[in-house]
Design a protein around this motif. Sequence first.
Motif, short mmCIF file in Angstrom:
data_model
loop_
_atom_site.label_atom_id
_atom_site.label_comp_id
_atom_site.label_asym_id
_atom_site.label_seq_id
_atom_site.Cartn_x
_atom_site.Cartn_y
_atom_site.Cartn_z
N ALA A 128 -11.62 -35.05 8.21
CA ALA A 128 -10.99 -35.78 8.71
C ALA A 128 -11.25 -37.24 9.25
N GLY A 129 -12.54 -36.77 9.87
CA GLY A 129 -13.30 -37.46 10.95
C GLY A 129 -13.36 -38.84 10.64
N ARG A 130 -13.89 -39.35 9.24
CA ARG A 130 -14.57 -40.39 8.64
C ARG A 130 -13.82 -40.68 6.91
N GLY A 131 -14.16 -41.59 6.43
CA GLY A 131 -14.33 -41.53 5.05
C GLY A 131 -12.61 -41.36 4.32
N LEU A 132 -12.76 -40.59 2.99
CA LEU A 132 -11.14 -40.60 2.86
C LEU A 132 -10.44 -39.51 3.19
N GLY A 133 -11.17 -38.20 4.44
CA GLY A 133 -10.27 -37.61 5.14
C GLY A 133 -9.43 -38.02 6.16
N ARG A 134 -9.60 -39.33 6.76
CA ARG A 134 -9.63 -40.28 7.87
C ARG A 134 -8.24 -40.59 6.85
N GLN A 135 -8.10 -41.67 5.83
CA GLN A 135 -7.45 -42.21 5.46
C GLN A 135 -6.64 -41.21 4.65
N ILE A 136 -6.65 -40.28 4.29
CA ILE A 136 -5.38 -39.03 4.16
C ILE A 136 -4.12 -38.52 4.89
N ALA A 137 -5.54 -38.37 6.86
CA ALA A 137 -4.53 -38.03 7.75
C ALA A 137 -3.50 -39.38 7.59
N ARG A 138 -4.19 -40.42 8.19
CA ARG A 138 -3.73 -41.71 8.46
C ARG A 138 -2.11 -41.90 7.66
N LEU A 139 -2.67 -41.41 5.74
CA LEU A 139 -0.60 -41.62 5.30
C LEU A 139 0.14 -40.42 5.56
N LEU A 140 -0.20 -39.21 6.23
CA LEU A 140 0.37 -38.41 6.64
C LEU A 140 1.00 -38.34 7.78
N VAL A 141 -0.24 -38.77 8.69
CA VAL A 141 0.51 -39.35 9.52
C VAL A 141 2.23 -40.61 9.12
N HIS A 147 3.36 -34.26 12.30
CA HIS A 147 2.06 -34.20 12.92
C HIS A 147 1.11 -33.52 12.69
N VAL A 148 -0.18 -34.11 12.93
CA VAL A 148 -1.42 -34.28 11.59
C VAL A 148 -2.36 -33.77 12.49
N LEU A 149 -2.89 -32.39 11.92
CA LEU A 149 -4.40 -32.03 13.49
C LEU A 149 -5.23 -32.36 12.36
N VAL A 150 -6.97 -33.28 12.59
CA VAL A 150 -7.66 -33.83 12.08
C VAL A 150 -8.46 -33.09 11.90
N THR A 151 -9.81 -32.07 11.61
CA THR A 151 -10.17 -31.89 11.33
C THR A 151 -11.31 -31.79 11.04
N ASP A 152 -13.52 -31.59 12.04
CA ASP A 152 -14.13 -31.64 10.94
C ASP A 152 -14.77 -31.62 11.70
N LEU A 153 -16.01 -31.01 11.35
CA LEU A 153 -17.14 -30.05 12.09
C LEU A 153 -17.35 -30.86 13.28
N ASP A 154 -17.56 -32.38 13.18
CA ASP A 154 -18.34 -33.17 14.37
C ASP A 154 -16.69 -33.44 14.98
N ALA A 155 -17.13 -32.78 16.08
CA ALA A 155 -15.45 -32.51 17.12
C ALA A 155 -15.26 -34.33 17.57
N ALA A 156 -16.60 -35.40 18.15
CA ALA A 156 -16.52 -36.42 17.95
C ALA A 156 -15.84 -37.81 17.52
N SER A 157 -16.11 -37.27 15.90
CA SER A 157 -15.19 -38.45 15.31
C SER A 157 -14.12 -37.68 14.60
N TRP A 168 -1.51 -29.03 3.60
CA TRP A 168 -2.63 -28.46 4.60
C TRP A 168 -3.76 -29.19 3.49
N VAL A 169 -4.49 -30.13 3.85
CA VAL A 169 -5.36 -31.12 2.81
C VAL A 169 -7.15 -30.67 2.60
N ASN A 170 -7.03 -30.16 1.84
CA ASN A 170 -8.85 -29.05 1.77
C ASN A 170 -9.13 -30.55 1.62
N ASN A 171 -10.13 -31.30 2.25
CA ASN A 171 -10.44 -32.42 2.44
C ASN A 171 -12.36 -32.40 1.96
N ALA A 172 -12.52 -31.25 3.34
CA ALA A 172 -14.41 -31.11 3.48
C ALA A 172 -15.00 -30.46 2.98
#
Length: 269
Positions: free
Chosen positions: A13-26, A31-41, A81-85
């Motif tokens: 969810a650091g970018r792209g579609l995952g970010r938009q899905i996280a936005r929807l859930l917020v 309470h949304v946990l944004v996960t990504d391999l890239d910690a900064a994003s 739980w959304v498996n988007n990665a």
Amino acid sequence: MTRSPAGAVVTGAGRGLGRQIARLLVARGHHVLVTDLDAASAQATADELGATAMAVDVRDPAQVDAARDAIIARAGRLDVWVNNAGVLVTGPAWEQDPATRRLMIEVNTLGTVNGTVAAIGAMREGGGHVVNIVSLAGLTAVAGEAVYAASKHAAIGFSLSTMADLLVAGISGIDISCVCPDGIWTPMLYDKLNDPASALSFSGKLLQPEDVVEAVRKVLDKPRLVTTVPRRRGLVARLADLAPRLGLAAVPLVVAQGRRAQQRLLDRG
């Protein structure tokens, strides 16, 4: 009585579609946990949305379980739980090195398995909804994306079979939905305009992330096992599988259509 939203996890969810899905859930009050391999994003997205961030490699079940435990500690309950990665590397399987093939299978398939299993562990008592972002490549043959398609076929097979296991075990209240979009104009495709092996992803109308987010919203409101986006392309994919020889015979024509679309996009700059 409808219960109030609690915790939700979105992978990749650091970018792209995952970010938009996280936005929807917020926006839906989770309470949304944004996960990504890239910690900064992941952190940047969480800061933007008012969510929480966590670096997670979905291939590692211990990290996935830690994400589940973190959102339960914060929200008290896991609802969604959304498996988007996902990872897409194009080209015939014989031209890809073993590490590339393994990466797609492990992220796209094993990551979905890990996330779903972790979520079910938290949802068995109170229920919840697992949404797996798959692809039309999980429903039919896709030239130039054989290993990717294999990983997505596996994700759908796993999702449907796990729903069957839940029913046989008498476990109610848990839904699993597969959302299968056509090509989406996200960072995953931005660098594929010059890639002939990606032509099928451009052969239809390129979706915007918002189109897929809307499909996710609909399945959260009314669970469905498999949703294709757009529905017409999903029907074509399913018909092609009913008559594989005819479906495969049409692939060169569809690839040519996709390459023309790539060229038009390149010409526009």
